[in-house]
Design an enzyme around this catalytic site. Sequence first.
Site, mmCIF file in Angstrom:
data_model
loop_
_atom_site.group_PDB
_atom_site.id
_atom_site.type_symbol
_atom_site.label_atom_id
_atom_site.label_comp_id
_atom_site.label_asym_id
_atom_site.label_seq_id
_atom_site.Cartn_x
_atom_site.Cartn_y
_atom_site.Cartn_z
ATOM 1 C CG ASN A 13 -2.064 1.027 1.132
ATOM 2 O OD1 ASN A 13 -1.729 1.947 0.902
ATOM 3 N ND2 ASN A 13 -2.245 1.187 2.604
ATOM 4 C CE LYS A 15 0.114 3.635 4.557
ATOM 5 N NZ LYS A 15 0.110 3.698 5.844
ATOM 6 C CG HIS A 100 -5.575 1.917 4.995
ATOM 7 N ND1 HIS A 100 -5.747 3.146 6.057
ATOM 8 C CD2 HIS A 100 -4.811 0.960 4.830
ATOM 9 C CE1 HIS A 100 -4.186 3.085 6.378
ATOM 10 N NE2 HIS A 100 -3.679 1.199 6.270
ATOM 11 C CD GLU A 102 -2.999 5.967 6.395
ATOM 12 O OE1 GLU A 102 -3.112 5.508 5.181
ATOM 13 O OE2 GLU A 102 -1.982 5.744 7.083
ATOM 14 C CD GLU A 172 -3.521 -2.600 7.422
ATOM 15 O OE1 GLU A 172 -2.507 -2.633 6.384
ATOM 16 O OE2 GLU A 172 -4.249 -1.236 6.707
ATOM 17 N N GLY A 178 2.438 1.898 10.573
ATOM 18 C CA GLY A 178 3.877 3.354 10.612
ATOM 19 C C GLY A 178 3.953 3.465 11.764
ATOM 20 C CB SER A 218 5.702 -2.042 11.682
ATOM 21 O OG SER A 218 4.758 -0.871 12.281
HETATM 22 P P1 PGA Z 1 2.481 0.059 7.683
HETATM 23 O O1 PGA Z 1 1.560 0.598 7.229
HETATM 24 O O2 PGA Z 1 3.418 -0.673 6.820
HETATM 25 O O3 PGA Z 1 4.026 1.560 7.299
HETATM 26 O O4 PGA Z 1 3.034 -0.183 9.333
HETATM 27 C C1 PGA Z 1 0.314 -0.630 6.437
HETATM 28 C C2 PGA Z 1 -0.924 -0.057 5.908
HETATM 29 O O5 PGA Z 1 -0.849 0.850 6.549
HETATM 30 O O6 PGA Z 1 -1.283 -0.909 5.083
#
Ligand code: PGA
Length: 257
Positions: A13, A15, A100, A102, A172, A178, A218
Amino acid sequence: MNSLKRIPVLAANWKMYKTVGETREFLHVFLPMVDKLSEREVIIAPPFTALSAASEILKESELVTLAAQNMYFEQKGGFTGEISSIMLKELGIKWVILGHSERRHIFGEKNSLIALKVKSALENDLLPILCIGEKLEEREGGLMHEILERQLSAGFSEVSSAEADKVVVAYEPVWAIGTGRTATPDQAQDAHIHIRSWLTGLFDSDIAGQIRILYGGSVKPENINELMALPDVDGALVGGASLKPESFSQIVSCRTS
Ligand code: PGA
């Protein structure tokens, strides 16, 4: 449960990262690094603006397919700033990430909207990657299972048993995204078992045994093998560590059995 049929999925992903030029550069370095791999599905979700160029580069790839990071549920109309499933299909896109965290927490997407998007994706031949996950305060308040069930119940509200295995669930935990703080193997397996048993209640154990459940939050080359070794983790959704060909190629080269 029939876990043999669950082909692992490793999904990137991106983003709001990478221009068209950066997407091309990534793919030209990444594809030769992974061309010997099999028995897994690799998905990349670049920003909308790079989907067309990526689709052109990937049209011969048997390993790597594309996802959009979002879409609207209507096919067309006065919805400024939105993208529909037919627009994605035209570019040869196979998957769409929906719900997601976000989208949920920065842009205020509710379960009811995500339910409509899942329905629309399936109706228009796009495979949904339905993201669910609890916030830290929800986990600490003992609400994790309830939150996951609410998100699953909306996400699958319009999904028939015949189509259930087209949906990939991505667990998630919001506190792991992140942050560098990955869920421990016990935390991941516990959530994944809970999700699969909820799906067994909704459908049956055969169907629930075919639905892929990815872990996200992560994920890095250093922890992918430990996560993939968990019986109910069928792959990963990767943000930060998917932005460099070196680290994403190490992740997709993980042990899969
Ligand atoms: P990350 O993001 O691997 O940077 O933690 C995962 C995601 O948001 O799908």
